[in-house]
Write a protein that holds these residues in place. Structure first.
Motif, PDB file in Angstrom:
ATOM      1  N   SER A  95       0.832  -1.197   0.000  1.00 37.97           N
ATOM      2  CA  SER A  95       0.000   0.000   0.000  1.00 37.97           C
ATOM      3  C   SER A  95       0.865   1.244   0.000  1.00 37.97           C
ATOM      4  N   GLN A  96       1.921   1.163   0.795  1.00 38.05           N
ATOM      5  CA  GLN A  96       2.837   2.297   0.868  1.00 38.05           C
ATOM      6  C   GLN A  96       3.434   2.573  -0.506  1.00 38.05           C
ATOM      7  N   PHE A  97       3.849   1.516  -1.116  1.00 32.43           N
ATOM      8  CA  PHE A  97       4.426   1.641  -2.453  1.00 32.43           C
ATOM      9  C   PHE A  97       3.444   2.291  -3.407  1.00 32.43           C
ATOM     10  N   GLY A 122      10.545   7.474  -3.454  1.00 32.09           N
ATOM     11  CA  GLY A 122       9.661   6.819  -2.501  1.00 32.09           C
ATOM     12  C   GLY A 122       9.361   5.401  -2.941  1.00 32.09           C
ATOM     13  N   CYS A 123       9.150   5.248  -4.240  1.00 31.38           N
ATOM     14  CA  CYS A 123       8.848   3.924  -4.763  1.00 31.38           C
ATOM     15  C   CYS A 123      10.004   2.968  -4.548  1.00 31.38           C
ATOM     16  N   PHE A 124      11.176   3.459  -4.811  1.00 24.64           N
ATOM     17  CA  PHE A 124      12.343   2.594  -4.627  1.00 24.64           C
ATOM     18  C   PHE A 124      12.435   2.118  -3.188  1.00 24.64           C
ATOM     19  N   TRP A 125      12.305   3.072  -2.337  1.00 24.97           N
ATOM     20  CA  TRP A 125      12.392   2.780  -0.917  1.00 24.97           C
ATOM     21  C   TRP A 125      11.308   1.795  -0.489  1.00 24.97           C
ATOM     22  N   ALA A 126      10.113   2.081  -0.908  1.00 25.47           N
ATOM     23  CA  ALA A 126       8.991   1.227  -0.514  1.00 25.47           C
ATOM     24  C   ALA A 126       9.142  -0.177  -1.085  1.00 25.47           C
ATOM     25  N   PHE A 127       9.661  -0.238  -2.263  1.00 24.05           N
ATOM     26  CA  PHE A 127       9.820  -1.546  -2.878  1.00 24.05           C
ATOM     27  C   PHE A 127      10.829  -2.389  -2.110  1.00 24.05           C
ATOM     28  N   VAL A 164       9.060  -3.809   0.670  1.00 18.33           N
ATOM     29  CA  VAL A 164       8.169  -4.893   0.252  1.00 18.33           C
ATOM     30  C   VAL A 164       8.970  -6.184   0.131  1.00 18.33           C
ATOM     31  N   LYS A 165      10.070  -6.049  -0.544  1.00 18.76           N
ATOM     32  CA  LYS A 165      10.882  -7.245  -0.766  1.00 18.76           C
ATOM     33  C   LYS A 165      11.380  -7.821   0.549  1.00 18.76           C
ATOM     34  N   GLN A 166      11.705  -6.922   1.425  1.00 19.33           N
ATOM     35  CA  GLN A 166      12.209  -7.359   2.718  1.00 19.33           C
ATOM     36  C   GLN A 166      11.157  -8.149   3.488  1.00 19.33           C
ATOM     37  N   GLU A 167      10.014  -7.567   3.572  1.00 24.82           N
ATOM     38  CA  GLU A 167       8.939  -8.252   4.290  1.00 24.82           C
ATOM     39  C   GLU A 167       8.591  -9.564   3.619  1.00 24.82           C
ATOM     40  N   HIS A 168       8.599  -9.508   2.349  1.00 23.16           N
ATOM     41  CA  HIS A 168       8.297 -10.687   1.553  1.00 23.16           C
ATOM     42  C   HIS A 168       9.279 -11.814   1.889  1.00 23.16           C
TER      43      HIS A 168
END
Lengths: 147, 620
Positions: A99-101, A112-117, A120-124
């Motif tokens: 959602s943040q992404f 922001g997208c880079f950071w959020a991504f 995402v990958k981390q949590e994933h």
């Protein structure tokens, strides 16, 4: 005895996954409910499928992020797909990062997208580790029926 | 046309329900498959929309319900939805992770029976059979209302058990009481009762459809009716009910084509980008001077069934600015078979549109239950219709939802002061308005053709033809203001050309007698006028399913068309829609109350293949 212990461990692990918001119990339990004789390892199959498919989506996202100019619409689309996918296993944290992404996408904020991504990958990834260990425990505890 | 429930699983309905699941996400596909199997349904999965359509086409009677994701790579879920509704008339359930109201509304407008949010729960899937059941019931009612409009009061669907519930008098088509009766009736009855009386679903092959269209043309759009068509078609095994429901769909299809056409074609009579202008001829154009008179349209007035009122949904995201005329009928329960006659607009539209379609609307107006603005893909919806004041019926296809259908109209400001019956809704119309039923929301995507009931309305008065602009201009009022029982921004009597509209003037003839005031989104109502564009061509093509090469190519285009207006998938109930404004009282055709329910659209007969509306329909 050991088996019981293992089983308890499995239960604990499972609870912690819920408590730590890795997984949404509602959805996950639903998946578990779908397990039956025909699909004894259904949950694991689903998770495996999810991770396989998400690799594909990640690749698309990365490609899109590398292109110039960045097509935020596309990014949003892909992330939307991924978000939908992650809802299938009830991945809460992952979904939140998605959602943040998406917010950054809407704002056209590349950084922001880079950071959020990354998040995402981390949590994933974290979730994957957690689930793998969970399934491992299950097998060990003999809770997984092998067809 | 009724799907047959006479299969063996009847006994334990809903077990064995044949579900087609379409989702590009393999994880979800697998989960859904498993869930549905657990419900004892017969599941077929599909990862691509196209594949799904192929499957459906191959086995027309092979599925009972379709469950589809909204976001799919090869085709938008909403398009698929429309296709399915048009070609197969199956209930479709949409799914998405996105539960935004606008999306949901779009789904409903496109004809979805339900919209599920992911993650989907088992219990939600368990109940999907209700949509199948409901559709059956509504089909029966629809047919009966068709029949009754035709003058046949009582339709026995081969079973006396229906008698009571289905007795519709022409005046009473939309009676909710009747509906309740029917529903109650079915509540008590074992489903097998219904199915036992159902006829086998008719598959409308290309040939059959061609015969149908030919018959329609022969009869003349102002006189077309299921019985006449049936007689002309000379197909022994075909029943009037089959024809009736097919006619209904056809009209809807055409209206959608019209809309598409309008949207696409520029106002200078340019072709639609995706269609040859000829092809799009079928689109209704609203004449400038609305001459609400019966058969005002000189040649080939099209009478579109209410369903054909194109409802366009503008996707808020992309279409903020689009003005669409949306006729929304905030009917709580869609009444199937309500028809509205759209009065014929007298005049003409500008040259561009060569569409001939006239809407006849009953006073009851259009009951459109399609709230919402959807994204209009290509151009906007220009709805140009000439409305014949003949009473016609619009039979809304079974529309389960009770959401009012919104028709997008390019609304032309009627010169009269009376409030625009049409509500321009740029965004999406709100969810069903419980209030007045007839509400037209006009979302004008583009210049709104002027709908002027007065013959005197010169082209200049009316805003240009509604050509949808490729980009949606922002209109202030949408979304929320859309459908309101009272017309929110009322259409100002003066027709103002919106900047978004090209100077083209199209006459929109809309003379609807809407009982409820139609609110128009003010901001959008630049041109206030109602423009219904129906892309008949595409509609036809789609119906034919690519039978001929031209059609085949249209398939894609058609898809685009579908974006344009969502009317097709929606069940629009036109009730009591009155466009009082622009019409001169003298022109307004007063449709007897009982006819309000019926809105019949007729389309001009165009001898050219499926190019129904080649002639300029709008005759001033």
């Amino acid at each position: 005895m050991e088996r019981n212990q293992l089983q308890r461990q499995v239960a604990l692990k499972r609870s912690s996954l819920f408590e730590q918001q890795f997984l949404d119990p509602q959805q996950f339990v639903q998946l578990e409910d779908l397990e039956d004789d025909a699909n004894p390892n259904f949950v694991e199959e689903i998770v495996t499928l999810f991770y396989k498919d998400s690799a594909r989506l990640f690749q698309k996202i990365e490609q899109t992020m590398q292109s110039r100019p960045i097509d935020f619409g596309k990014l949003d689309d892909y992330m939307h797909q991924f978000k939908g996918s992650s809802s299938s296993i009830g991945a809460i944290k992952v979904k939140n990062e998605c959602s943040q992404f998406k917010e950054f996408c809407l704002a056209g904020n590349a950084e922001g997208c880079f950071w959020a991504f990354q998040r995402v990958k981390q949590e994933h990834h974290t979730l994957r580790i957690q689930l793998e260990s969970y399934f491992q425990l299950r097998k060990q505890a003999g809770l997984v029926r092998h067809v | 046309m009724e799907s047959s429930f006479s299969s063996p699983r009847n006994d334990s309905f809903p077990a064995g329900l044949r579900v087609l699941v379409v989702d590009d996400d393999p994880t979800w596909l697998k989960i859904l498959e498993k869930m549905l199997k657990k419900c004892s349904y017969e599941v077929t999965t599909c990862g691509l929309a196209r594949e799904a359509l192929n499957l459906l086409r191959e086995k027309k009677d092979g599925y009972d319900i379709v469950v589809s994701d909204v976001n799919m790579p090869d085709m938008d879920g909403f398009k698929l939805l429309e296709h399915v509704g048009l070609e197969m008339d199956l209930p479709v359930i949409m799914m998405s992770v996105d539960g935004e109201t606008s999306r949901v509304m779009k789904g409903v407008q496109h004809g979805a029976c339900d919209y599920l949010l992911k993650p989907i729960r088992m219990k939600e899937l368990r109940n999907i059979w209700q949509h199948v059941f409901r559709k059956k019931i509504h089909e029966i009612r629809d047919i009966e209302s068709h029949e009754s409009i035709e003058g046949i009061q009582l339709i026995r669907n081969g079973s006396d058990q229906y008698d009571e519930g289905y007795f519709f008098s022409a005046e009473d088509l939309t009676s909710s009481r009747k509906r309740k009766d029917v529903d109650n009736k079915y509540d008590d009855k074992d489903f097998s009762d219904c199915s036992s009386t159902k006829k086998a679903r008719v598959v409308w092959s290309v040939d059959l459809h061609q015969k149908f269209v030919k018959a329609v043309h022969q009869i003349g759009f102002d006189k077309v009716g299921p019985k006449k068509i049936l007689d002309l078609m000379n197909v022994p095994w075909l029943t009037r009910e089959n024809v009736a429901s097919h006619l209904q769909k056809y009209r809807l299809y055409l209206s959608r084509l019209q809309k598409e056409n309008d949207i696409k074609s520029s106002f200078g009579g340019t072709k639609h980008s995706d269609y040859s202008s000829k092809d799009l001829q079928g689109i209704l154009s609203v004449q400038n001077s609305i001459n609400i008179q019966q058969n005002d349209v000189a040649h080939g007035s099209y009478r579109f069934s209410g369903n054909n009122l194109v409802a366009q949904n503008a996707d808020p995201k992309s279409n903020e600015g689009d003005i669409k005329g949306i006729v929304s009928e905030p009917v709580a329960e869609p009444k199937k078979g309500t028809t509205s006659n759209i009065p014929d607009s007298q005049k003409t539209r500008s040259s561009q549109m060569d569409f001939n379609s006239s809407y006849t609307e009953t006073k009851k107006g259009l009951v459109g239950n399609v709230p919402h603005s959807q994204k209009i893909r290509s151009s906007q919806m220009c709805v140009n219709h000439s409305f014949a004041s003949v009473e016609s019926e619009v039979n809304l296809t079974a529309f389960d939802s009770t959401i009012p259908a919104t028709y997008s109209w390019n609304q032309i400001q009627l010169e009269k002061e009376h409030k625009p019956l049409i509500q321009l809704n740029n965004g999406f119309s709100k969810p069903p308005l419980p209030g007045p039923q007839h509400h037209f929301q006009a979302d004008q995507l583009q210049s709104i053709p002027s709908i002027s009931s007065r013959p005197s309305i010169p082209g200049g008065d009316v805003t240009g033809s509604s050509k949808s602009k490729p980009s949606y201009s922002e209109y202030t009022n949408h979304h929320g203001s859309c459908v309101s029982p009272t017309i929110s921004p009322t259409i100002s009597p003066t027709i103002s050309a919106t900047d978004s509209f090209p100077g083209q003037t199209k006459s929109c003839v809309v003379d609807h007698q809407v009982s409820e005031t139609i609110s128009t989104s003010t901001s959008n109502m630049k041109n206030q006028g109602i423009n219904l564009s129906i892309d008949l061509e595409s509609a036809q093509r789609n119906l034919i399913l690519g039978s001929t090469s031209p059609f085949a190519s249209l398939d894609d285009e058609f898809q685009i068309c579908w974006y344009q207006g969502d009317c097709y998938g929606m069940n629009l109930e036109l009730q009591n829609i009155e466009f009082s404004e622009c019409t001169d009282p003298t022109h307004v055709t007063e449709v007897p109350a009982h006819l309000y329910d019926a809105l019949r659209f007729e389309y001009p007969c165009d001898p050219s293949e499926y190019c129904v509306l080649d002639q300029g329909l709008f005759i001033a």
